[in-house]
Design an enzyme around this catalytic site. Structure first.
Site, PDB file in Angstrom:
ATOM      1  CG  ASP A  77     -28.292  42.929 -34.100  1.00 23.97           C
ATOM      2  OD1 ASP A  77     -28.414  44.168 -33.961  1.00 23.97           O
ATOM      3  OD2 ASP A  77     -28.864  42.293 -35.002  1.00 23.97           O
TER       4      ASP A  77
ATOM      5  CG  HIS B  88     -31.828  41.605 -39.242  1.00 23.86           C
ATOM      6  ND1 HIS B  88     -30.963  41.747 -40.306  1.00 23.86           N
ATOM      7  CD2 HIS B  88     -32.843  42.479 -39.473  1.00 23.86           C
ATOM      8  CE1 HIS B  88     -31.429  42.653 -41.137  1.00 23.86           C
ATOM      9  NE2 HIS B  88     -32.571  43.111 -40.665  1.00 23.86           N
TER      10      HIS B  88
ATOM     11  CB  CYS C 209     -34.022  40.896 -42.623  1.00 28.04           C
ATOM     12  SG  CYS C 209     -34.025  42.095 -43.955  1.00 28.04           S
TER      13      CYS C 209
ATOM     14  CD  GLN D 155     -35.412  46.519 -34.049  1.00 21.81           C
ATOM     15  OE1 GLN D 155     -36.208  47.287 -33.515  1.00 21.81           O
ATOM     16  NE2 GLN D 155     -35.136  46.579 -35.343  1.00 21.81           N
TER      17      GLN D 155
ATOM     18  CE  LYS E  39     -32.681  48.788 -37.634  1.00 19.50           C
ATOM     19  NZ  LYS E  39     -33.957  48.698 -38.355  1.00 19.50           N
TER      20      LYS E  39
END
Length: 407
Positions: free
Chosen positions: A201, A124, A365, A204, A227
């Site tokens: 990261d 991303h 993105c 998700q 999220k």
């Protein structure tokens, strides 16, 4: 006939006012943001209606109550992530700010000209641009793990990219575009064997596939509250205590100081040192409520259900004439991208909206990833714990009718 995919919580949609307000809508854009359960909305309203005060400053009872609510949320995040110390949890605006903090407050003072930061071709932009810009400033080099044609990273090249010049590895746990799940455990082990710190990261993965951070042994881990069924504008940077203590503050101001004179300032201990100013108190409280909600669920059962639902969606969507699903077919999460022959993804999303199906269309993105695929954009579907097989059927029927319209 479709085989039943029983939800472990068949009445769960009743917990989400948004879904009750739009009973015919198939909301399939959970990778962008999730809907909020009533308990989160209640927590936000309760704070503002009956608990609103600034934290860490006032000595009156309402201020103490607000401070306790904020710090209790930190404890809940620590439990959710399995962090060793509560002061390793830093509240941020979201994943983007958290990664920027690590780039410019941790690595910025360490990275030298000619050294390297390693990322992947699937990141991303939030886990690409900060490192790119830092490397430009420092005259360092941004190294990239390439993506293969099947939508996985070329792990055979990975060991050779970890060199004596590598100062940090920054890697997504799950691709927000293709749903590819990266083997972060092995990547961390290999990086640590060469003394290289690792940032993951987790935007998700934090909702349904969050790793235990003490087992994972990542140096940094980031996620965004919105999220995982929490509010927008609140997120988390986890960092090993020794790393956070060595970081120069990212922002300066109130509540992050120990002593101030006109000539110099000494900073407060963690976590306050890295949380300047009045934070998003209500957001932290709402995030804590979201984590309470998720903690009450059977994580394994939810993961099993989402895997089955996503597999069903892949199978059914893949049967639509002229449709291509991008990325790997195995080791994927509850998100995938596709294209429909003869229909631009933006047009496709617009037409699906008329069928009361909400999906994402665009570059997500991840422009370098899309460039590697050779497409200007993709359509993307992503599932949350409240989605149902009937919504997949609604999507597939709409896709077939749209394809017939453009035929």
């Amino acid at each position: 006939m479709r085989q039943p995919i029983p939800s472990p919580y068949p009445a769960i949609r009743e917990d989400f006012p948004f879904l009750k307000a739009y009973p015919k809508l198939a909301y399939l854009d959970n990778a962008a943001t999730t809907q909020k359960p009533q308990v989160v909305l209640d927590a936000l309203a309760s704070y503002y209606q009956a608990g609103n005060a600034n934290i860490h400053r006032g000595i009156y009872s309402l201020a103490a109550k607000a401070t306790q609510a904020y710090e209790t949320a930190r404890d809940k995040v620590q439990t959710w992530l399995g962090a060793a110390h509560r002061e390793e949890i830093i509240f941020t605006k979201g994943t983007t700010e958290a990664i920027n903090m690590v780039a410019f407050s941790y690595l910025g003072s360490r990275l030298q000209a000619g050294e390297e930061v390693l990322i992947s071709e699937m990141e991303h932009h939030a886990n690409l641009i900060p490192w790119q810009q830092l490397c430009i400033q420092k005259k360092a080099k941004l190294q990239v793990i390439p993506m293969r044609e099947d939508g996985t990273l070329d792990w055979a090249l990975f060991p050779s990219l970890l060199t004596e010049k590598t100062r940090l590895l920054a890697l997504a746990h799950i691709s927000n575009t293709l749903g590819t799940i990266h083997p972060i455990e092995q990547a961390i082990q290999q990086a640590h064997a060469k003394g290289i710190p690792v940032l993951i990261d987790g935007a998700q993965s934090a909702a349904h596939a969050v790793p235990n951070l003490q087992d994972l042994n990542a140096d940094f881990y980031t996620f965004s509250g919105h999220k995982l069924y929490g509010p927008t504008g609140i997120g988390v940077l986890y960092g090993k205590k020794e790393h956070l203590e060595a970081m120069q503050p990212y922002l300066y101001g109130g509540d992050m100081i120990r002593k101030v004179s006109l000539q110099e300032t000494t900073f407060a201990p963690l976590p306050n040192k890295l949380e300047a100013g009045t934070p998003h108190i209500a957001g932290a409280v709402g995030l804590g409520a979201a984590l309470d909600y998720l903690q009450a669920l059977d994580k394994s059962a939810v993961q099993t259900y989402l895997a089955a639902l996503t597999q069903y969606a892949r199978e059914q969507v893949g049967q639509v004439e002229g449709l291509t699903i991008y990325g790997p077919t195995q080791d994927t999460a509850n998100v995938f991208s596709f294209g429909l022959e003869g229909v631009h993804p933006h047009d496709l999303a617009t037409m699906l909206d008329s069928y009361e199906v909400a999906i994402r269309a665009g570059q997500h993105c991840t422009q370098p990833l899309l460039e590697k695929l050779g497409v200007p954009a993709t359509a993307r579907v992503s599932f949350g714990l409240y989605n149902r097989p009937e919504e997949v059927d609604q999507l597939v029927q709409a896709l077939r009718e749209i394809k017939a319209f453009f035929a």
